[in-house]
Motif scaffolding. Structure first.
Motif, PDB file in Angstrom:
ATOM      1  N   GLY A 283      -5.416  -5.569  -2.032  1.00 39.32           N
ATOM      2  CA  GLY A 283      -6.752  -5.290  -1.525  1.00 39.32           C
ATOM      3  C   GLY A 283      -7.214  -3.918  -1.945  1.00 39.32           C
ATOM      4  O   GLY A 283      -6.436  -3.114  -2.464  1.00 39.32           O
ATOM      5  N   PRO A 284      -8.486  -3.614  -1.734  1.00 38.20           N
ATOM      6  CA  PRO A 284      -9.060  -2.338  -2.167  1.00 38.20           C
ATOM      7  C   PRO A 284      -8.759  -1.217  -1.192  1.00 38.20           C
ATOM      8  O   PRO A 284      -8.163  -1.426  -0.134  1.00 38.20           O
ATOM      9  CB  PRO A 284     -10.559  -2.642  -2.196  1.00 38.20           C
ATOM     10  CG  PRO A 284     -10.726  -3.642  -1.087  1.00 38.20           C
ATOM     11  CD  PRO A 284      -9.492  -4.500  -1.113  1.00 38.20           C
ATOM     12  N   GLY A 285      -9.199  -0.021  -1.551  1.00 41.44           N
ATOM     13  CA  GLY A 285      -9.078   1.124  -0.661  1.00 41.44           C
ATOM     14  C   GLY A 285      -8.248   2.234  -1.270  1.00 41.44           C
ATOM     15  O   GLY A 285      -7.636   2.081  -2.328  1.00 41.44           O
ATOM     16  N   THR A 286      -8.245   3.377  -0.609  1.00 41.98           N
ATOM     17  CA  THR A 286      -7.385   4.469  -1.034  1.00 41.98           C
ATOM     18  C   THR A 286      -5.930   4.057  -0.818  1.00 41.98           C
ATOM     19  O   THR A 286      -5.634   3.078  -0.119  1.00 41.98           O
ATOM     20  CB  THR A 286      -7.666   5.728  -0.212  1.00 41.98           C
ATOM     21  OG1 THR A 286      -7.290   5.488   1.160  1.00 41.98           O
ATOM     22  CG2 THR A 286      -9.132   6.121  -0.275  1.00 41.98           C
ATOM     23  N   ARG A 287      -5.022   4.794  -1.400  1.00 39.50           N
ATOM     24  CA  ARG A 287      -3.611   4.447  -1.197  1.00 39.50           C
ATOM     25  C   ARG A 287      -3.234   4.543   0.283  1.00 39.50           C
ATOM     26  O   ARG A 287      -2.484   3.702   0.786  1.00 39.50           O
ATOM     27  CB  ARG A 287      -2.703   5.342  -2.035  1.00 39.50           C
ATOM     28  CG  ARG A 287      -1.217   4.977  -1.906  1.00 39.50           C
ATOM     29  CD  ARG A 287      -0.396   5.533  -3.031  1.00 39.50           C
ATOM     30  NE  ARG A 287      -0.531   6.981  -3.134  1.00 39.50           N
ATOM     31  CZ  ARG A 287      -0.137   7.681  -4.203  1.00 39.50           C
ATOM     32  NH1 ARG A 287       0.412   7.081  -5.243  1.00 39.50           N
ATOM     33  NH2 ARG A 287      -0.295   8.984  -4.234  1.00 39.50           N
ATOM     34  N   ARG A 288      -3.746   5.526   0.984  1.00 41.75           N
ATOM     35  CA  ARG A 288      -3.470   5.643   2.419  1.00 41.75           C
ATOM     36  C   ARG A 288      -3.990   4.421   3.167  1.00 41.75           C
ATOM     37  O   ARG A 288      -3.311   3.891   4.061  1.00 41.75           O
ATOM     38  CB  ARG A 288      -4.117   6.927   2.955  1.00 41.75           C
ATOM     39  CG  ARG A 288      -3.950   7.159   4.456  1.00 41.75           C
ATOM     40  CD  ARG A 288      -2.546   7.455   4.841  1.00 41.75           C
ATOM     41  NE  ARG A 288      -2.430   7.692   6.279  1.00 41.75           N
ATOM     42  CZ  ARG A 288      -1.297   7.671   6.944  1.00 41.75           C
ATOM     43  NH1 ARG A 288      -0.154   7.410   6.330  1.00 41.75           N
ATOM     44  NH2 ARG A 288      -1.266   7.907   8.242  1.00 41.75           N
ATOM     45  N   GLU A 289      -5.180   3.949   2.817  1.00 42.41           N
ATOM     46  CA  GLU A 289      -5.743   2.757   3.461  1.00 42.41           C
ATOM     47  C   GLU A 289      -4.940   1.515   3.115  1.00 42.41           C
ATOM     48  O   GLU A 289      -4.682   0.655   3.978  1.00 42.41           O
ATOM     49  CB  GLU A 289      -7.207   2.590   3.048  1.00 42.41           C
ATOM     50  CG  GLU A 289      -8.127   3.668   3.612  1.00 42.41           C
ATOM     51  CD  GLU A 289      -9.507   3.667   2.976  1.00 42.41           C
ATOM     52  OE1 GLU A 289     -10.428   4.259   3.557  1.00 42.41           O
ATOM     53  OE2 GLU A 289      -9.665   3.083   1.873  1.00 42.41           O
ATOM     54  N   ARG A 290      -4.530   1.398   1.853  1.00 46.56           N
ATOM     55  CA  ARG A 290      -3.728   0.246   1.451  1.00 46.56           C
ATOM     56  C   ARG A 290      -2.362   0.252   2.120  1.00 46.56           C
ATOM     57  O   ARG A 290      -1.831  -0.797   2.498  1.00 46.56           O
ATOM     58  CB  ARG A 290      -3.596   0.205  -0.073  1.00 46.56           C
ATOM     59  CG  ARG A 290      -4.911  -0.094  -0.790  1.00 46.56           C
ATOM     60  CD  ARG A 290      -4.749  -0.226  -2.292  1.00 46.56           C
ATOM     61  NE  ARG A 290      -4.439   1.044  -2.944  1.00 46.56           N
ATOM     62  CZ  ARG A 290      -3.341   1.294  -3.637  1.00 46.56           C
ATOM     63  NH1 ARG A 290      -2.396   0.365  -3.770  1.00 46.56           N
ATOM     64  NH2 ARG A 290      -3.158   2.470  -4.213  1.00 46.56           N
ATOM     65  N   LEU A 291      -1.798   1.436   2.292  1.00 41.62           N
ATOM     66  CA  LEU A 291      -0.519   1.546   2.996  1.00 41.62           C
ATOM     67  C   LEU A 291      -0.647   1.096   4.449  1.00 41.62           C
ATOM     68  O   LEU A 291       0.218   0.376   4.968  1.00 41.62           O
ATOM     69  CB  LEU A 291      -0.005   2.984   2.945  1.00 41.62           C
ATOM     70  CG  LEU A 291       0.672   3.415   1.645  1.00 41.62           C
ATOM     71  CD1 LEU A 291       0.747   4.931   1.551  1.00 41.62           C
ATOM     72  CD2 LEU A 291       2.056   2.787   1.530  1.00 41.62           C
ATOM     73  N   ALA A 292      -1.707   1.511   5.108  1.00 44.56           N
ATOM     74  CA  ALA A 292      -1.909   1.120   6.506  1.00 44.56           C
ATOM     75  C   ALA A 292      -2.004  -0.396   6.635  1.00 44.56           C
ATOM     76  O   ALA A 292      -1.394  -1.003   7.528  1.00 44.56           O
ATOM     77  CB  ALA A 292      -3.159   1.783   7.067  1.00 44.56           C
ATOM     78  N   ARG A 293      -2.761  -1.021   5.723  1.00 43.85           N
ATOM     79  CA  ARG A 293      -2.907  -2.473   5.764  1.00 43.85           C
ATOM     80  C   ARG A 293      -1.580  -3.164   5.464  1.00 43.85           C
ATOM     81  O   ARG A 293      -1.164  -4.088   6.175  1.00 43.85           O
ATOM     82  CB  ARG A 293      -3.971  -2.899   4.752  1.00 43.85           C
ATOM     83  CG  ARG A 293      -4.224  -4.415   4.723  1.00 43.85           C
ATOM     84  CD  ARG A 293      -5.439  -4.752   3.874  1.00 43.85           C
ATOM     85  NE  ARG A 293      -5.271  -4.351   2.485  1.00 43.85           N
ATOM     86  CZ  ARG A 293      -6.031  -3.430   1.870  1.00 43.85           C
ATOM     87  NH1 ARG A 293      -6.985  -2.804   2.524  1.00 43.85           N
ATOM     88  NH2 ARG A 293      -5.823  -3.131   0.588  1.00 43.85           N
ATOM     89  N   SER A 294      -0.901  -2.726   4.428  1.00 43.50           N
ATOM     90  CA  SER A 294       0.335  -3.386   4.013  1.00 43.50           C
ATOM     91  C   SER A 294       1.458  -3.191   5.027  1.00 43.50           C
ATOM     92  O   SER A 294       2.197  -4.128   5.341  1.00 43.50           O
ATOM     93  CB  SER A 294       0.777  -2.858   2.648  1.00 43.50           C
ATOM     94  OG  SER A 294      -0.107  -3.281   1.630  1.00 43.50           O
ATOM     95  N   MET A 295       1.603  -1.974   5.546  1.00 46.41           N
ATOM     96  CA  MET A 295       2.679  -1.716   6.491  1.00 46.41           C
ATOM     97  C   MET A 295       2.444  -2.414   7.824  1.00 46.41           C
ATOM     98  O   MET A 295       3.397  -2.817   8.504  1.00 46.41           O
ATOM     99  CB  MET A 295       2.857  -0.209   6.691  1.00 46.41           C
ATOM    100  CG  MET A 295       3.313   0.549   5.446  1.00 46.41           C
ATOM    101  SD  MET A 295       4.853  -0.094   4.721  1.00 46.41           S
ATOM    102  CE  MET A 295       6.047   0.358   5.978  1.00 46.41           C
ATOM    103  N   THR A 296       1.193  -2.586   8.199  1.00 48.27           N
ATOM    104  CA  THR A 296       0.896  -3.345   9.418  1.00 48.27           C
ATOM    105  C   THR A 296       1.287  -4.808   9.247  1.00 48.27           C
ATOM    106  O   THR A 296       1.886  -5.425  10.136  1.00 48.27           O
ATOM    107  CB  THR A 296      -0.590  -3.225   9.767  1.00 48.27           C
ATOM    108  OG1 THR A 296      -0.909  -1.855  10.015  1.00 48.27           O
ATOM    109  CG2 THR A 296      -0.935  -4.052  10.999  1.00 48.27           C
ATOM    110  N   ALA A 297       0.957  -5.372   8.077  1.00 47.20           N
ATOM    111  CA  ALA A 297       1.332  -6.762   7.800  1.00 47.20           C
ATOM    112  C   ALA A 297       2.845  -6.905   7.711  1.00 47.20           C
ATOM    113  O   ALA A 297       3.428  -7.887   8.192  1.00 47.20           O
ATOM    114  CB  ALA A 297       0.671  -7.232   6.502  1.00 47.20           C
ATOM    115  N   LEU A 298       3.508  -5.935   7.081  1.00 45.56           N
ATOM    116  CA  LEU A 298       4.963  -5.966   6.984  1.00 45.56           C
ATOM    117  C   LEU A 298       5.598  -5.923   8.368  1.00 45.56           C
ATOM    118  O   LEU A 298       6.552  -6.658   8.649  1.00 45.56           O
ATOM    119  CB  LEU A 298       5.454  -4.785   6.148  1.00 45.56           C
ATOM    120  CG  LEU A 298       6.971  -4.576   6.106  1.00 45.56           C
ATOM    121  CD1 LEU A 298       7.667  -5.773   5.477  1.00 45.56           C
ATOM    122  CD2 LEU A 298       7.310  -3.285   5.360  1.00 45.56           C
TER     123      LEU A 298
END
Length: 405
Positions: A283-298
């Protein structure tokens, strides 16, 4: 639409080590690495690098590797780039900072450590305190639940408290103390807070400011990266600390804390690991935003697997799970089997391709407080590449051990 689901099959395809066929529950001791991390390490070793500088391409390449690694870790932890310090390991960094901070301590001052912690966030402080005539206060956790009440730490604080060392997540039980509440109490007493984030960082979004941590230390090799240690702190705090260092080495922050030449290949691998985590859910976003999304899903994925594992193990006669089933824990399960040494269970599981080691895992005070002694227990940790079939293999392996015992 931004994706939020976690595709474990796609993740697993990125880990060459899984081709060996083992079900890996040994991630809390060190995770497997994706191909992009291995490629980044190899590419850096194959390229011309030198000591950092601005004249030659090799110097500029080395400098870029360091800068990118600091940016990556800052994005991962919610820190400032100039507040990221690298070292050989979290243990080494903690010893270094304990010695540096202890320079300001006086006889009769106090530090607080907890029995929940890994020894790397206990012994450096205990030993530094001994050299300065400083009193060590021990915070105990609840043996039945594995929980560390805020009051257990807050009740030990005084105007003489200089530092509180606490884990963000127990590497043995998975317990996640209320670090923010502990930090608020410590700060009200005028103390600094050193947080061991080694076991939390691989499993959950991290924001060191939201945690109230003055220092937050972690290990990239626990979250799909190379063997390395990293520490985050406010640059202003680092500026006032004066570590022992070589006279000609750089005195700016954070370089004054980094002894000798940094391992460029490991730093490149760390950047690749953070980028891999950021892309767990595309998905789009800054790396910090992508990390928040990915780590929440993980985190959601791993908690689901942890619950599946605990339900399966709890149904087996003679299997005892340690700690509370509370959902605030990391996906870490500690268990014993009646009548069998933990090492025997570990060895039997290894025979069927299930890697779930047994030990105190350097959380020696924790294991002893639980009554497990130095033998510890079997620990099964879930990682980004763990799937349902892995969990079912482990439960079936333990079931066979129970049946044969």
């Amino acid at each position: 639409m931004i994706a939020t689901s976690y595709d474990v099959a796609a993740v697993r395809a990125c880990f060459p080590a899984l081709a060996e066929g083992a079900a890996h529950f040994d991630g809390p001791g060190g995770s497997q690495v994706p191909d992009t991390v291995a490629d980044a390490v190899a590419a850096t070793l194959r390229a011309a690098v030198s000591n950092r500088g601005t004249v030659t391409p090799a110097e500029r390449r080395a400098d870029a590797v360091v800068v990118e690694a600091r940016r990556a870790m800052a994005d991962l932890l919610g820190a400032e780039q100039v507040g990221i310090v690298f070292g050989r390991s979290m243990t080494q960094l903690t010893y270094d900072f304990a010695r540096t901070l202890a320079k300001e301590w006086m006889p009769g001052d106090e530090v607080v450590v907890t029995r929940l912690d890994h020894d790397a966030n206990i012994r450096p402080w205990v030993q530094a305190a001994e050299t300065r005539g400083v009193v060590v206060r021990w915070a105990d956790f609840d043996r039945e639940t594995g929980e560390l009440p805020v009051a257990a730490v807050a009740g030990l604080l005084s105007p003489r408290t200089r530092l509180v060392a606490v884990t963000a997540a127990s590497n043995l039980l998975g317990t996640r103390p209320d670090v923010l509440a502990i930090a608020e109490a410590a700060h009200a007493a005028g103390a600094l807070v050193y947080v061991d984030g080694v076991h939390l960082t691989p499993h959950s979004p991290v924001d060191i400011t939201a945690l109230g941590a003055d220092f937050f230390a972690c290990s990239p090799y626990k979250f799909l990266g190379p063997h390395l240690g990293a520490l985050a702190a406010a640059p202003a705090l680092l500026e006032r600390l004066r570590p022992d260092k070589l006279l000609p080495s750089r005195d700016c922050v954070p370089e004054r804390f980094e002894l000798g030449t940094l391992p460029y290949e490991s730093l490149a691998g760390t950047t690749a690991a953070v980028e891999f985590l950021a892309g767990l859910v595309p998905g789009p976003g800054t790396r910090r935003e992508r990390l928040a999304r990915s780590m929440t899903a993980l985190e959601t994925h791993e908690v689901t697997l942890r619950d599946r594992m605990e339900d399966g193990l709890r149904a087996l006669p003679g299997v005892l799970l340690h700690g509370s089933p509370d959902r605030s824990r990391t996906p870490t399960v500690l268990f014993t089997v009646d009548g069998l040494a933990p090492s025997a269970v570990y060895e039997r599981l290894a025979l069927v391709g299930v890697n779930a080691p047994a030990s105190h895992f350097y959380a020696l005070e924790c294991a002893r407080w639980l009554g497990l002694g130095d033998a510890g227990a079997v620990r099964a940790g879930i990682a980004p590449y763990t799937d349902e079939s892995d969990v079912d293999r482990l439960v079936a392996g333990v079931a066979d051990i129970v049946k044969d015992s």
